[in-house]
Design an enzyme around this catalytic site. Structure first.
Site, short mmCIF file in Angstrom:
data_model
loop_
_atom_site.label_atom_id
_atom_site.label_comp_id
_atom_site.label_asym_id
_atom_site.label_seq_id
_atom_site.Cartn_x
_atom_site.Cartn_y
_atom_site.Cartn_z
N LYS A 138 -2.80 1.17 -4.42
CA LYS A 138 -4.24 1.44 -4.44
C LYS A 138 -4.48 2.84 -3.88
CE LYS A 138 -8.57 -0.55 -2.66
NZ LYS A 138 -9.14 -1.63 -1.82
N SER B 194 -12.49 -4.50 -4.23
CA SER B 194 -12.39 -3.12 -4.62
C SER B 194 -11.03 -2.73 -5.21
CB SER B 194 -12.67 -2.22 -3.41
OG SER B 194 -11.71 -2.45 -2.40
N SER C 36 -11.15 -7.75 -0.86
CA SER C 36 -10.77 -6.81 -1.94
C SER C 36 -9.41 -7.02 -2.56
CB SER C 36 -10.86 -5.38 -1.44
OG SER C 36 -12.18 -4.96 -1.55
N1 GLN Z 1 -16.66 -6.45 -1.49
C1 GLN Z 1 -16.51 -6.18 -0.10
C2 GLN Z 1 -17.22 -4.90 0.27
O1 GLN Z 1 -17.75 -4.27 -0.60
C3 GLN Z 1 -15.06 -6.15 0.28
C4 GLN Z 1 -14.42 -4.82 0.18
C5 GLN Z 1 -13.02 -4.79 0.68
O2 GLN Z 1 -12.43 -5.82 1.01
N2 GLN Z 1 -12.51 -3.59 0.80
O3 GLN Z 1 -17.29 -4.54 1.42
#
Ligand code: GLN
Length: 476
Positions: free
Chosen positions: A77, A152, A176
């Site tokens: 990532k 994400s 994420s």
């Molecule tokens: N969807 C969550 C957020 O927007 C989780 C993001 C993540 O785990 N990096 O904060």
């Protein structure tokens, strides 16, 4: 024709094929090229991986001992640093920024002979649930390209889903890794807070962030976890606890578990009824097989997403203050000689909308006058949730839930509705708030043709148990 089932199967293939790593690398490079429209990769290290595969093939030919991740093709990532390679966190503000050191996880993978094939697209600074917040365009779900892959770590999930990598590493601050794994039908594992070093992971919310693993099988996740876990002089939040040989402990005989689920989570009106039925049927089956599966009261459900967003935006506003256009990153053309104008212009042009919103929200909840009402209150709720998890794990070994309340939605469907987007995190943020390990395993297919998973959480540092239960459920 090369095909990948698991790391162990691939290693037997390598025993019989002198040029096995090169064969694998060529296969993956051509798959990535064929499926470019998915936008899963921001960069592919073509020449480097061809060279690395040759060296690994030579190493085997020379009869040298091989690493645990020998020839395993891994995607990263775009928030994980790899020395000499660009890392941009899906953001214009870091476009073309080159890492000056490698993350500990990258060092560990390379030491065990892994091949790092490229950098995967994601929501900017890991903020989002759909991979639509990337400055480099949205990622597409390989099963239905009109749908999001989740986020994400969307590019990393699609990497494994579409056969573009064997393993991907993502980051999980509030879901994420597990949420895109659910949307893409692959395994997504977030370890306990402190299991894996965060050194070299671009921070979003430091007391929540963990690097996580995408794989096709539980066994591969277990193999990779054992390689990348463990104490690190560069991250004082990593535990000194010894790292079990997760994969060899997977073969434990099937047994009966004591499992809990949060009653309110299953009754939530946002949960897709078909998913509710599928998981309720699974619970019935588990009970028939002799497992204990009990509903428990969880009166805090409506507080967990707000608590998560107050605390993570507060931490983000502080973490992202380093992107000041002075030391590195994008700098806007100068509009005046005032330093503040330079900060403002560069940060306004460099950060996308969602990141700006979160920095502002985080700054607000930390401001004097509001600090106690928001930040302190949210910390108190976090403690209550932690205590709740301690209580649950006195009587139960695991908590199960859906991973996400719906299957993958259409690109653009929720991008204007922040609240609907935040609902995608309702089942995943608990594990990050209390620091326990959690995994999403691909068990179900919806009537609409999309996959969805089951989330399993266990107590702190009980990854072995989580993986054993996952393996037992997936193979039964
Ligand atoms: N969807 C969550 C957020 O927007 C989780 C993001 C993540 O785990 N990096 O904060």
């Amino acid at each position: 024709m090369f095909s990948f089932q698991s790391i162990n199967q691939y290693h037997s293939f390598l025993e019989k094929n002198e040029d096995g790593c090169s064969i694998a690398v060529n296969h993956y490079l051509s798959e990535i090229e064929k499926k470019k429209q998915l936008n899963a990769f921001l960069e592919v290290y073509t020449n480097e991986v061809i060279q690395r595969a040759k060296e690994l093939d030579e190493k085997r030919k020379a009869g040298k001992p091989i690493g645990k991740m020998h020839g395993v093709i891994v995607g990263l990532k775009d928030v994980i640093c790899y020395k000499g390679h660009t890392v941009s966190a899906g953001s214009k503000i870091l476009e073309n920024f080159k890492s000056i050191y490698s993350a500990t996880v990258v060092e560990k993978l390379l030491q065990e002979d892994a091949i790092i094939i490229g950098r995967q697209n994601c929501d900017e600074f890991a903020m989002g649930s759909s991979s639509e917040n990337s400055a480099f365009g949205p990622v597409r779900n390989a099963l239905d390209e009109s749908r999001v892959p989740g986020g994400s770590s969307g590019g990393s999930a699609v990497g494994v889903q579409a056969g573009l990598t064997m393993i991907s590493l993502g980051s999980d601050t509030g879901g994420s890794v597990r949420q895109p794994a659910d949307f893409c039908g692959v395994v997504g594992l977030k370890p306990s807070y402190g299991r894996i070093s965060r050194y070299g992971l671009i921070a979003y919310a430091s007391s929540f962030d963990q690097i996580g693993i995408f794989s096709k099988t539980i066994e591969d996740a277990a193999l990779c976890l054992a390689v990348i876990s463990g104490a690190d002089d560069f991250d004082s939040t990593v535990s000194e606890k010894p790292v079990p040989a997760y994969a060899s402990e997977l073969v434990a005989a099937p047994r009966k578990y004591r499992i809990a689920y949060f009653r309110q989570a299953f009754e939530h009106p946002g949960l897709d009824p078909i998913m509710r039925t599928a998981i309720t049927d699974l619970i019935d089956r588990l009970k028939q097989e002799g497992h204990t599966v009990d509903p428990i009261e969880f009166e805090y459900l409506k507080h967990i997403v707000p608590t998560y967003y107050v605390l993570t935006t507060a931490e983000a506003s502080s973490n992202l203050s380093r992107f000041d256009a002075v030391r590195f990153g994008y700098r806007a053309p100068l509009v005046s000689s005032e330093l503040n104008d330079m900060y403002k212009a560069s940060r306004s042009a460099g950060f996308g909308k969602e990141v700006q919103r979160r920095i502002m929200l985080g700054t607000f909840v930390l401001s004097s006058g509001y600090f106690d009402a928001y930040f302190t209150k949210a910390q108190q709720v976090r403690r209550i949730l932690y205590n709740k998890s301690v209580d649950v794990f006195k009587d139960y070994e695991a908590i199960i839930s859906p991973t996400v309340p719906s299957t993958a939605f259409k690109i653009g469907e929720k991008s204007d509705d922040q609240v609907a987007m935040f609902l995608a995190d309702i089942y995943t943020v608990f594990a990050n708030l209390v620091g326990i390990p959690a995994i999403s395993i691909p068990l179900f297919t919806h009537e609409n043709g999309m996959p969805f998973g089951l989330q399993i959480m266990t107590n702190h540092f009980e990854e072995t148990k989580m993986l054993q239960l996952s393996e037992q459920l997936i193979s039964s």
